[in-house]
Design a protein around this motif. Structure first.
Motif, short mmCIF file in Angstrom:
data_model
loop_
_atom_site.label_atom_id
_atom_site.label_comp_id
_atom_site.label_asym_id
_atom_site.label_seq_id
_atom_site.Cartn_x
_atom_site.Cartn_y
_atom_site.Cartn_z
N HIS A 113 -5.38 -1.98 -12.06
CA HIS A 113 -5.25 -3.44 -12.11
C HIS A 113 -5.05 -3.92 -13.55
O HIS A 113 -5.75 -3.48 -14.47
CB HIS A 113 -6.49 -4.09 -11.51
N ILE B 210 -12.74 -6.71 -8.95
CA ILE B 210 -11.98 -5.45 -8.97
C ILE B 210 -11.87 -4.83 -10.35
O ILE B 210 -11.46 -3.66 -10.47
CB ILE B 210 -10.56 -5.65 -8.39
N ALA C 234 0.81 -1.22 0.00
CA ALA C 234 0.00 0.00 0.00
C ALA C 234 0.84 1.27 0.00
O ALA C 234 0.34 2.35 -0.33
CB ALA C 234 -0.93 0.01 1.21
N ASP D 5 -7.55 -4.68 0.53
CA ASP D 5 -7.84 -3.25 0.57
C ASP D 5 -6.62 -2.39 0.22
O ASP D 5 -6.76 -1.24 -0.18
CB ASP D 5 -8.40 -2.84 1.92
N TRP D 6 -5.43 -2.94 0.35
CA TRP D 6 -4.21 -2.21 0.00
C TRP D 6 -4.17 -1.83 -1.48
O TRP D 6 -3.46 -0.91 -1.86
CB TRP D 6 -2.98 -3.08 0.32
N ARG E 12 -6.72 -0.78 -3.32
CA ARG E 12 -7.92 -0.02 -3.66
C ARG E 12 -7.65 1.08 -4.70
O ARG E 12 -8.44 1.32 -5.60
CB ARG E 12 -8.52 0.60 -2.40
N ASP E 13 -6.54 1.77 -4.58
CA ASP E 13 -6.24 2.90 -5.46
C ASP E 13 -5.32 2.56 -6.62
O ASP E 13 -4.84 3.45 -7.33
CB ASP E 13 -5.61 4.05 -4.63
#
Length: 229
Positions: free
Chosen positions: A97, A135, A67, A90-91, A93-94
């Motif tokens: 992908h 995702i 993260a 959750d790491w 998320r930003d």
């Protein structure tokens, strides 16, 4: 930019890591959750002891590492099947992908040359398709990449919103400083390479028709959404 690249094994994922790792504006990371995956599942993989001794298997610690904001762009190579219960997501998320796919017959043949016993979970087509549904992201078929490395990397970079760099087309032989300790078992061929190999030719015949049948629907669904050559 942080690119989180997902695949199963034997999907040219290491070559792609080397490609981005050869850019002056990218740092790379090699399967940071491998030890955590082995610790969570108890599964026996080649070099299991060495991996657990060499890499953190605390999922929270690894997640914090993933993260962290990089000083420059980063490319993280991950295996979809490493994301088992107990390992957070959750790491990412930003992150942007990227999913690398390859025809199951090629994956089965390549993986079988390195490990005798193979299950569908090992080659991770279901895990990757499930992760993609969760995702999203970009999909790249590595057969298209091998057919036209420059063209497909240029298209990928355009999709990512970054400039294509000629340095992505080749890298020094012998591996990368970011390689995981498992490289000694899995990366022999790519360590001899200095760039993407040419087109792969006819599909190999595989003895495990059951694995091929199980994987094909997931591959076909992702292939339909891949960046077009």
């Amino acid at each position: 930019m942080k690119i989180v690249a997902w695949s199963g094994p034997r999907n040219l994922s290491t070559a792609m890591m080397y490609s981005f790792g050869n850019r002056p504006d990218f740092e790379v990371m090699d399967e940071p959750f491998y030890a955590a995956y082995l610790a969570q599942t108890g599964i026996d993989h080649p070099m299991r002891g060495e991996i657990l001794s060499n890499q953190s298997f605390d999922p929270s610690a690894v997640a914090a590492l993933c993260a962290a904001t990089p000083k420059i762009h980063s490319y993280q190579k991950h295996m979809a099947h490493h994301m088992v219960p107990g390992i957070p997501l959750d790491w990412a998320r930003d992150a942007v992908h990227l999913h690398l796919i390859r025809h199951p017959a090629r994956v089965i043949a390549s993986y079988g040359a390195k490990r005798d016993q193979i299950t569908e979970a090992d080659i991770a087509f279901a895990a990757q398709a499930t992760l993609y549904d969760r995702i999203g992201g970009l999909i790249l078929d590595t057969a298209d990449l091998r057919d036209n490395p420059r063209g497909m990397l240029a298209k990928l970079c355009a999709e990512l919103g970054i400039s294509f760099d000629e340095s992505m087309l080749e890298w020094p032989a012998g591996g990368h400083r970011a390689d995981g300790i498992w490289a000694a078992h899995w990366y022999n061929a790519v360590h001899k390479s200095t760039g993407f190999a040419g087109p792969e030719g006819p599909l190999p015949r595989v003895k495990r028709d059951d694995l091929l049948a199980a994987a094909m629907p997931f591959y076909a669904a992702m292939k339909a959404r891949a960046i077009q050559p």
